[in-house]
Write a protein that holds these residues in place. Structure first.
Motif, PDB file in Angstrom:
ATOM      1  N   GLN A  57       0.807  -1.225   0.000  1.00  0.00           N
ATOM      2  CA  GLN A  57       0.000   0.000   0.000  1.00  0.00           C
ATOM      3  C   GLN A  57       0.837   1.270   0.000  1.00  0.00           C
ATOM      4  O   GLN A  57       0.307   2.361  -0.161  1.00  0.00           O
ATOM      5  N   TYR A  58       2.122   1.128   0.200  1.00  0.00           N
ATOM      6  CA  TYR A  58       3.011   2.285   0.341  1.00  0.00           C
ATOM      7  C   TYR A  58       2.806   3.319  -0.762  1.00  0.00           C
ATOM      8  O   TYR A  58       2.733   4.513  -0.497  1.00  0.00           O
ATOM      9  N   HIS A  59       2.704   2.864  -1.982  1.00  0.00           N
ATOM     10  CA  HIS A  59       2.637   3.812  -3.094  1.00  0.00           C
ATOM     11  C   HIS A  59       1.303   4.553  -3.158  1.00  0.00           C
ATOM     12  O   HIS A  59       1.167   5.508  -3.923  1.00  0.00           O
ATOM     13  N   THR A  60       0.356   4.172  -2.330  1.00  0.00           N
ATOM     14  CA  THR A  60      -0.904   4.915  -2.246  1.00  0.00           C
ATOM     15  C   THR A  60      -0.851   5.980  -1.147  1.00  0.00           C
ATOM     16  O   THR A  60      -1.773   6.777  -1.032  1.00  0.00           O
ATOM     17  N   TYR A  61       0.195   5.989  -0.356  1.00  0.00           N
ATOM     18  CA  TYR A  61       0.309   6.931   0.761  1.00  0.00           C
ATOM     19  C   TYR A  61       0.555   8.362   0.303  1.00  0.00           C
ATOM     20  O   TYR A  61       0.260   9.303   1.034  1.00  0.00           O
ATOM     21  N   PHE A  62       1.152   8.538  -0.862  1.00  0.00           N
ATOM     22  CA  PHE A  62       1.609   9.852  -1.297  1.00  0.00           C
ATOM     23  C   PHE A  62       1.049  10.214  -2.659  1.00  0.00           C
ATOM     24  O   PHE A  62       0.777   9.349  -3.482  1.00  0.00           O
ATOM     25  N   ASP A  63       0.936  11.507  -2.890  1.00  0.00           N
ATOM     26  CA  ASP A  63       0.661  12.037  -4.218  1.00  0.00           C
ATOM     27  C   ASP A  63       2.038  12.293  -4.820  1.00  0.00           C
ATOM     28  O   ASP A  63       2.641  13.338  -4.592  1.00  0.00           O
ATOM     29  N   TRP A  64       2.552  11.305  -5.538  1.00  0.00           N
ATOM     30  CA  TRP A  64       3.949  11.330  -5.986  1.00  0.00           C
ATOM     31  C   TRP A  64       4.261  12.489  -6.919  1.00  0.00           C
ATOM     32  O   TRP A  64       5.396  12.935  -6.971  1.00  0.00           O
ATOM     33  N   GLU A  65       3.302  12.953  -7.652  1.00  0.00           N
ATOM     34  CA  GLU A  65       3.544  14.075  -8.552  1.00  0.00           C
ATOM     35  C   GLU A  65       3.297  15.406  -7.860  1.00  0.00           C
ATOM     36  O   GLU A  65       3.541  16.459  -8.429  1.00  0.00           O
ATOM     37  N   GLY A  66       2.821  15.349  -6.643  1.00  0.00           N
ATOM     38  CA  GLY A  66       2.552  16.561  -5.865  1.00  0.00           C
ATOM     39  C   GLY A  66       3.830  17.150  -5.293  1.00  0.00           C
ATOM     40  O   GLY A  66       4.926  16.624  -5.476  1.00  0.00           O
ATOM     41  N   ARG A  67       3.684  18.222  -4.594  1.00  0.00           N
ATOM     42  CA  ARG A  67       4.843  18.923  -4.040  1.00  0.00           C
ATOM     43  C   ARG A  67       4.827  18.925  -2.516  1.00  0.00           C
ATOM     44  O   ARG A  67       5.563  19.676  -1.888  1.00  0.00           O
ATOM     45  N   ASN A  68       3.933  18.113  -1.915  1.00  0.00           N
ATOM     46  CA  ASN A  68       3.837  18.096  -0.464  1.00  0.00           C
ATOM     47  C   ASN A  68       3.416  16.711   0.013  1.00  0.00           C
ATOM     48  O   ASN A  68       3.078  15.852  -0.795  1.00  0.00           O
ATOM     49  N   ALA A  69       3.435  16.522   1.332  1.00  0.00           N
ATOM     50  CA  ALA A  69       3.088  15.229   1.931  1.00  0.00           C
ATOM     51  C   ALA A  69       1.698  15.255   2.560  1.00  0.00           C
ATOM     52  O   ALA A  69       1.396  14.431   3.428  1.00  0.00           O
ATOM     53  N   ASN A  70       0.847  16.158   2.127  1.00  0.00           N
ATOM     54  CA  ASN A  70      -0.474  16.321   2.727  1.00  0.00           C
ATOM     55  C   ASN A  70      -1.287  15.025   2.701  1.00  0.00           C
ATOM     56  O   ASN A  70      -1.975  14.706   3.670  1.00  0.00           O
ATOM     57  N   LYS A  71      -1.236  14.303   1.606  1.00  0.00           N
ATOM     58  CA  LYS A  71      -2.008  13.056   1.507  1.00  0.00           C
ATOM     59  C   LYS A  71      -1.565  12.080   2.596  1.00  0.00           C
ATOM     60  O   LYS A  71      -2.403  11.457   3.251  1.00  0.00           O
ATOM     61  N   PHE A  72      -0.270  11.954   2.798  1.00  0.00           N
ATOM     62  CA  PHE A  72       0.245  11.055   3.833  1.00  0.00           C
ATOM     63  C   PHE A  72      -0.165  11.533   5.218  1.00  0.00           C
ATOM     64  O   PHE A  72      -0.667  10.752   6.031  1.00  0.00           O
ATOM     65  N   PHE A  73       0.022  12.812   5.485  1.00  0.00           N
ATOM     66  CA  PHE A  73      -0.344  13.357   6.791  1.00  0.00           C
ATOM     67  C   PHE A  73      -1.836  13.146   7.077  1.00  0.00           C
ATOM     68  O   PHE A  73      -2.224  12.875   8.211  1.00  0.00           O
ATOM     69  N   SER A  74      -2.671  13.258   6.062  1.00  0.00           N
ATOM     70  CA  SER A  74      -4.122  13.095   6.222  1.00  0.00           C
ATOM     71  C   SER A  74      -4.514  11.688   6.656  1.00  0.00           C
ATOM     72  O   SER A  74      -5.572  11.504   7.269  1.00  0.00           O
ATOM     73  N   LEU A  75      -3.694  10.713   6.341  1.00  0.00           N
ATOM     74  CA  LEU A  75      -4.007   9.335   6.708  1.00  0.00           C
ATOM     75  C   LEU A  75      -4.138   9.158   8.222  1.00  0.00           C
ATOM     76  O   LEU A  75      -4.796   8.227   8.686  1.00  0.00           O
ATOM     77  N   PHE A  76      -3.538  10.055   8.984  1.00  0.00           N
ATOM     78  CA  PHE A  76      -3.517   9.944  10.441  1.00  0.00           C
ATOM     79  C   PHE A  76      -4.498  10.902  11.115  1.00  0.00           C
ATOM     80  O   PHE A  76      -4.456  11.079  12.325  1.00  0.00           O
ATOM     81  N   GLY A  77      -5.351  11.519  10.332  1.00  0.00           N
ATOM     82  CA  GLY A  77      -6.386  12.383  10.880  1.00  0.00           C
ATOM     83  C   GLY A  77      -6.064  13.861  10.770  1.00  0.00           C
ATOM     84  O   GLY A  77      -4.936  14.276  10.485  1.00  0.00           O
ATOM     85  N   LYS A  78      -7.102  14.650  11.001  1.00  0.00           N
ATOM     86  CA  LYS A  78      -7.026  16.112  10.840  1.00  0.00           C
ATOM     87  C   LYS A  78      -6.013  16.754  11.796  1.00  0.00           C
ATOM     88  O   LYS A  78      -5.217  17.602  11.385  1.00  0.00           O
TER      89      LYS A  78
END
Length: 143
Positions: A57-78
């Motif tokens: 599932q690792y490759h679903t954690y991030f928006d690889w073409e994006g410029r930030n880690a917001n998608k990953f951070f969101s996985l753990f809640g607001k």
């Protein structure tokens, strides 16, 4: 083509894959450790999370073409996301580390998802290594 030239051509993908694989291993390890801690190592919860949220599932954690880690951070809640975004805003080096991390992951994905034999890396080995060094700051931050 001489053997030496072939070796030079293939060193960049190896370096890129090595860096990306290391990051994948470390982040998956951190996620599992976090889950074990939060659930007090509850075997049932750890098992299902490992099977359905960590393995492959690792490759679903991030928006690889994006410029930030917001998608990953969101996985753990607001709350977690907001705290991490504040950390990033206060540390320009961290923002740069995240961009380097995502760039390496994105380049790795291009190699894997395209014809590896025909795919070229637009970076030198030195540039890949510099991205790796910068990206390790993000890994250190997460750990």
């Amino acid at each position: 083509m001489s053997h030496k030239v072939v070796g030079i051509i293939h060193i960049y993908p190896r370096l890129l894959f090595s860096a990306a694989s290391y990051f994948e291993h470390e982040i998956c390890r951190m996620v599992q450790t976090f889950i074990e801690y939060k659930t007090q190592n509850d075997e049932c919860i750890v098992s299902i999370v490992k099977q359905k949220a960590i393995e492959r599932q690792y490759h679903t954690y991030f928006d690889w073409e994006g410029r930030n880690a917001n998608k990953f951070f969101s996985l753990f809640g607001k709350t977690f996301k907001e705290k991490r975004l504040k950390d990033v805003k206060e540390d320009p080096g961290l923002e740069s580390a995240i961009k380097s991390f995502l760039e390496l992951g994105n380049e790795r994905n291009k190699l894997v998802n395209q014809n590896f034999a025909d795919c070229t890396i637009e970076k030198t080995a030195e540039e890949v290594y510099k991205l790796y060094l910068q990206a390790t700051l993000f890994i250190d931050f997460l750990d």
